[in-house]
Design an enzyme around this catalytic site. Structure first.
Site, mmCIF file in Angstrom:
data_model
loop_
_atom_site.group_PDB
_atom_site.id
_atom_site.type_symbol
_atom_site.label_atom_id
_atom_site.label_comp_id
_atom_site.label_asym_id
_atom_site.label_seq_id
_atom_site.Cartn_x
_atom_site.Cartn_y
_atom_site.Cartn_z
ATOM 1 N N GLU A 42 -15.287 32.445 26.782
ATOM 2 C CA GLU A 42 -16.013 31.457 25.989
ATOM 3 C C GLU A 42 -15.352 31.304 24.622
ATOM 4 O O GLU A 42 -14.879 32.263 24.029
ATOM 5 C CB GLU A 42 -17.455 31.931 25.813
ATOM 6 C CG GLU A 42 -18.337 31.048 24.949
ATOM 7 C CD GLU A 42 -19.704 31.664 24.710
ATOM 8 O OE1 GLU A 42 -20.643 30.902 24.396
ATOM 9 O OE2 GLU A 42 -19.851 32.902 24.825
ATOM 10 N N LYS A 108 -22.798 23.836 27.330
ATOM 11 C CA LYS A 108 -23.671 24.994 27.479
ATOM 12 C C LYS A 108 -25.136 24.594 27.326
ATOM 13 O O LYS A 108 -25.533 24.007 26.318
ATOM 14 C CB LYS A 108 -23.295 26.046 26.434
ATOM 15 C CG LYS A 108 -24.042 27.371 26.540
ATOM 16 C CD LYS A 108 -23.530 28.325 25.472
ATOM 17 C CE LYS A 108 -24.199 29.686 25.543
ATOM 18 N NZ LYS A 108 -23.692 30.574 24.450
ATOM 19 N N CYS A 142 -21.808 31.998 29.303
ATOM 20 C CA CYS A 142 -22.409 33.167 28.661
ATOM 21 C C CYS A 142 -23.926 33.280 28.846
ATOM 22 O O CYS A 142 -24.396 33.715 29.891
ATOM 23 C CB CYS A 142 -22.042 33.170 27.175
ATOM 24 S SG CYS A 142 -22.178 34.808 26.408
#
Length: 257
Positions: A42, A108, A142
């Site tokens: 990331e 995200k 993540c």
């Protein structure tokens, strides 16, 4: 049925230094040959920074152009996330770049409120499923790992990817959740995390790993903090596992609203 050769890059990142990170990653990628997909952590060009305005690029910026250059020159797909500015908003945006230089993106969805990520970035709203080399791939970022309803395998994807900056103090959760996501979604699951200290003195210890569709770890127990590892995934294997064990067929039916 296809096989997919994947290289995972577990590496330290230089805080908010795009040029240095791209230089280091170029050296690492030049060590990889004959692979179908390379996975980076990331925010691979900056580390997990909340200084979005300082480091953000547009999709025409140097980091995206670097991804395209590396993918085309090495004839491989590459994925990882970076900070992107678009229409005055900032995104933790994952890019999946194909060997021909075209790409798909995922913003995200779950922003890490503990670090106030939601105060600096805008959340995405849609998953993507990438079709590549016969595999259906779901790439995520993540903190998404903690939310199984979002991840739920209703698309019959074969491979789940998480790129991450997941700190050492919560790495046991990372280990447990990667394995759980592979079991409940009956798919290969790959987590690629960074190592080293970031600009906020948070320590990252890696624990990048690959699990099969029954939750068995198929990557090595790497003792080095930074490493490159290659694994080969079998579409026939994941298809047979689902045929032999019909757990996905028994899942509850519901939709997110």
């Amino acid at each position: 049925m296809e096989n997919l050769s994947v290289a995972i890059i577990q590496t330290e990142l230089k805080w908010e230094d795009i040029d240095e990170n791209l230089l280091r990653l170029t050296e690492k990628l030049n060590q990889v040959s004959d692979t179908d997909l390379i996975i980076l952590p990331e925010m691979f060009s900056t580390g997990f920074t909340m200084n979005a305005k300082l480091v953000a690029e547009r999709e025409s910026g140097k980091a995206v152009n670097w991804l395209i250059k590396m993918a085309t020159s090495k004839n491989t797909a590459i994925t990882g996330s970076l900070v992107i500015e678009e229409n005055g908003n900032y995104y933790n945006r994952l890019f999946f770049v194909f060997p021909n230089g075209k790409y798909e993106t995922y913003d995200k969805k779950h922003l890490f409120t503990l670090a106030k990520e939601h105060e600096h970035y805008s959340a995405g709203s849609e998953k993507i499923i990438v079709n590549y080399k016969g595999f259906k791939i779901c790439p995520l970022v993540c903190y998404d790992l903690r939310f199984p309803v979002w991840i739920r395998n209703v698309e019959e994807y074969d491979l789940l990817i998480f790129v991450a900056n997941w700190p050492n103090k919560r790495v046991k959760a990372w280990d447990a959740l990667l394995k759980a996501r592979s079991i409940e979604n009956m798919c290969y699951t790959i987590g690629v995390n960074r190592v080293g200290l970031d600009g906020n003195d948070h320590l990252y210890s890696g624990h990048s790993a690959v699990y099969d569709a029954l939750g068995e770890k198929i990557s090595k127990e790497n003792k080095e903090t930074g490493f490159i590892e290659k694994v080969t995934l079998s579409l026939e294997s994941v298809t047979k596992t689902r045929k032999d064990f019909g757990f996905l067929r028994d899942r509850d039916a519901f939709n997110l609203i």
